[in-house]
Every structure is written in structure tokens, then in C-alpha cells.
Design an enzyme around this catalytic site. Structure first.
Site, PDB file in Angstrom:
ATOM      1  N   MET A 131       0.805  -1.226   0.000  1.00  0.00           N
ATOM      2  CA  MET A 131       0.000   0.000   0.000  1.00  0.00           C
ATOM      3  C   MET A 131       0.839   1.278   0.000  1.00  0.00           C
ATOM      4  O   MET A 131       0.323   2.372   0.178  1.00  0.00           O
ATOM      5  CB  MET A 131      -0.955   0.015   1.195  1.00  0.00           C
ATOM      6  CG  MET A 131      -1.907  -1.152   1.230  1.00  0.00           C
ATOM      7  SD  MET A 131      -2.871  -1.286  -0.284  1.00  0.00           S
ATOM      8  CE  MET A 131      -3.527  -2.934  -0.080  1.00  0.00           C
ATOM      9  N   CYS A 132       2.153   1.142  -0.208  1.00  0.00           N
ATOM     10  CA  CYS A 132       3.044   2.298  -0.295  1.00  0.00           C
ATOM     11  C   CYS A 132       2.885   2.967  -1.658  1.00  0.00           C
ATOM     12  O   CYS A 132       2.787   2.298  -2.678  1.00  0.00           O
ATOM     13  CB  CYS A 132       4.501   1.846  -0.161  1.00  0.00           C
ATOM     14  SG  CYS A 132       5.272   2.296   1.360  1.00  0.00           S
ATOM     15  N   HIS A 133       2.906   4.291  -1.658  1.00  0.00           N
ATOM     16  CA  HIS A 133       2.840   5.039  -2.909  1.00  0.00           C
ATOM     17  C   HIS A 133       4.239   5.194  -3.499  1.00  0.00           C
ATOM     18  O   HIS A 133       5.196   5.420  -2.755  1.00  0.00           O
ATOM     19  CB  HIS A 133       2.266   6.438  -2.662  1.00  0.00           C
ATOM     20  CG  HIS A 133       0.852   6.429  -2.223  1.00  0.00           C
ATOM     21  ND1 HIS A 133       0.483   6.261  -0.908  1.00  0.00           N
ATOM     22  CD2 HIS A 133      -0.300   6.550  -2.926  1.00  0.00           C
ATOM     23  CE1 HIS A 133      -0.832   6.289  -0.821  1.00  0.00           C
ATOM     24  NE2 HIS A 133      -1.334   6.466  -2.031  1.00  0.00           N
ATOM     25  N   ASP A 179      23.951 -10.046   5.856  1.00  0.00           N
ATOM     26  CA  ASP A 179      24.312 -10.852   4.688  1.00  0.00           C
ATOM     27  C   ASP A 179      25.824 -10.878   4.457  1.00  0.00           C
ATOM     28  O   ASP A 179      26.399 -11.930   4.166  1.00  0.00           O
ATOM     29  CB  ASP A 179      23.614 -10.324   3.437  1.00  0.00           C
ATOM     30  CG  ASP A 179      24.011 -11.093   2.197  1.00  0.00           C
ATOM     31  OD1 ASP A 179      23.834 -12.335   2.180  1.00  0.00           O
ATOM     32  OD2 ASP A 179      24.520 -10.467   1.239  1.00  0.00           O
ATOM     33  N   MET A 238       7.724   5.019   5.664  1.00  0.00           N
ATOM     34  CA  MET A 238       7.998   3.654   5.212  1.00  0.00           C
ATOM     35  C   MET A 238       9.323   3.582   4.460  1.00  0.00           C
ATOM     36  O   MET A 238      10.043   2.596   4.548  1.00  0.00           O
ATOM     37  CB  MET A 238       6.851   3.116   4.344  1.00  0.00           C
ATOM     38  CG  MET A 238       5.544   2.962   5.111  1.00  0.00           C
ATOM     39  SD  MET A 238       5.696   2.070   6.682  1.00  0.00           S
ATOM     40  CE  MET A 238       6.350   0.515   6.153  1.00  0.00           C
ATOM     41  N   GLU A 239       9.659   4.639   3.744  1.00  0.00           N
ATOM     42  CA  GLU A 239      10.933   4.671   3.035  1.00  0.00           C
ATOM     43  C   GLU A 239      12.099   4.689   4.019  1.00  0.00           C
ATOM     44  O   GLU A 239      13.101   3.989   3.822  1.00  0.00           O
ATOM     45  CB  GLU A 239      10.976   5.882   2.096  1.00  0.00           C
ATOM     46  CG  GLU A 239      10.060   5.763   0.893  1.00  0.00           C
ATOM     47  CD  GLU A 239       8.560   5.918   1.165  1.00  0.00           C
ATOM     48  OE1 GLU A 239       7.765   5.659   0.242  1.00  0.00           O
ATOM     49  OE2 GLU A 239       8.164   6.305   2.290  1.00  0.00           O
TER      50      GLU A 239
END
Length: 162
Positions: free
Chosen positions: A75-77, A131, A116-117
Site C-alpha cells: 500500500m506504499c505510494h 548478509d 515507510m521509506e
């Protein structure tokens, strides 16, 4: 109680329409961390990891992740990112353990925020450190990951973690 905006009339998830919101400068700062061994700390600090410069690679991964949050989170733009910065600091927790703290800062001028970014950038930075170091020790611990601050928007609902 505020109206839930991420559901349609049928109660199903939807991407919120932000087309009528004005463009404003918006920022977000997030943090994550990686708890790692004394051995890994010294390998990173002395640039002796076989996969290369861990912090340089992780920093680039974090920047790339901020630009791709919309591609990972349903749902992120997709928004224009005007700036991303990843910073690192070290804490010695005890003689055998260190904490690598990761701070991501993201900025845009647009009609929706960049929380969110920033969270995605911090998370992917931490995952990249894992990693690159997992061949030495798979016991590293990632997190916590959290939002520190967000600014901007027209609703004046800035956030600062206490």
C-alpha cells in the site's frame, strides 16, 4: 475514533488516494541496529571482510531500498525521493559484543510521507550487514527497528519518538 482510510466499502484493503493532498516537504528518520560479535566488529572496522567494505555496501543498499519501498510494501505510494542519508555509530555492549546503530533519513516534497521509506532503508541496511557477515557468525541480531521522527504534511501531525 478516526476513520480507517485503508479499506474500501467492502472492507478490503485499498491504496489511499492522496491526489488531492498538497505537496509539502516531508522528512522521516528511522533507526535499526545489528548486534554482532567482537570478531565481526574488528573485521568491519579494519575493512577485512571477504565480501568487501560492509558499511559502504550496506549504505548503498539502504539508499536503494528507500527508493523501492513502494515496490516492496503493497500500500506504499511510489513517490519522488529528494534525499536519503544513512549514518552509522558503534556501541560496545560488553567485551565480546558490539551494536552497530543505523540511522536513515529520507526527504521528499510530495503529497504523502516517507516513514515507510526511512524504515525500509534502515531495515535493508541492517539486513545487508547481516548478509555480508553471516559467513563469520549467523548469531547476529537485527533490531529493534523504529521511527524516530517524521515531519511535514498539512495536518501538522509531526511525530517525535520519546
Amino acid at each position: 475514533m478516526s476513520k480507517l482510510t485503508h479499506f474500501n466499502e467492502q472492507g478490503r484493503a485499498k491504496m489511499v488516494d492522496v491526489s488531492t493532498k498538497p505537496d509539502t516537504v516531508r522528512t522521516a528518520i528511522a533507526q535499526s541496529s545489528v548486534q554482532l560479535s567482537n570478531e565481526i566488529y574488528h573485521l568491519i572496522r579494519n575493512n577485512k571482510m571477504k565480501k568487501g567494505d560492509v558499511l559502504a555496501v550496506a549504505q548503498v543498499a539502504g539508499v536503494m531500498a528507500a527508493k523501492k519501498a513502494w515496490d516492496l510494501i503493497p500500500m506504499c505510494h511510489p513517490i519522488p525521493i529528494n534525499g536519503v542519508n544513512i549514518e552509522f555509530s558503534w556501541e560496545q555492549k560488553d567485551p565480546n559484543m558490539y551494536m552497530l546503530n543505523i540511522i536513515s533519513s529520507v526527504k521528499t516534497k510530495g503529497n504523502t510521507g516517507v516513514e515507510m521509506e526511512a524504515l525500509t532503508a534502515a531495515s535493508v541496511t541492517a539486513l545487508t550487514v547481516y548478509d555480508m557477515c553471516k559467513a563469520i557468525d549467523k548469531g547476529m541480531v537485527i533490531g529493534p527497528t523504529f521511527l524516530i521522527e517524521k515531519t511535514g504534511g498539512v495536518s501538522s501531525t509531526d511525530y517525535l519518538r520519546e
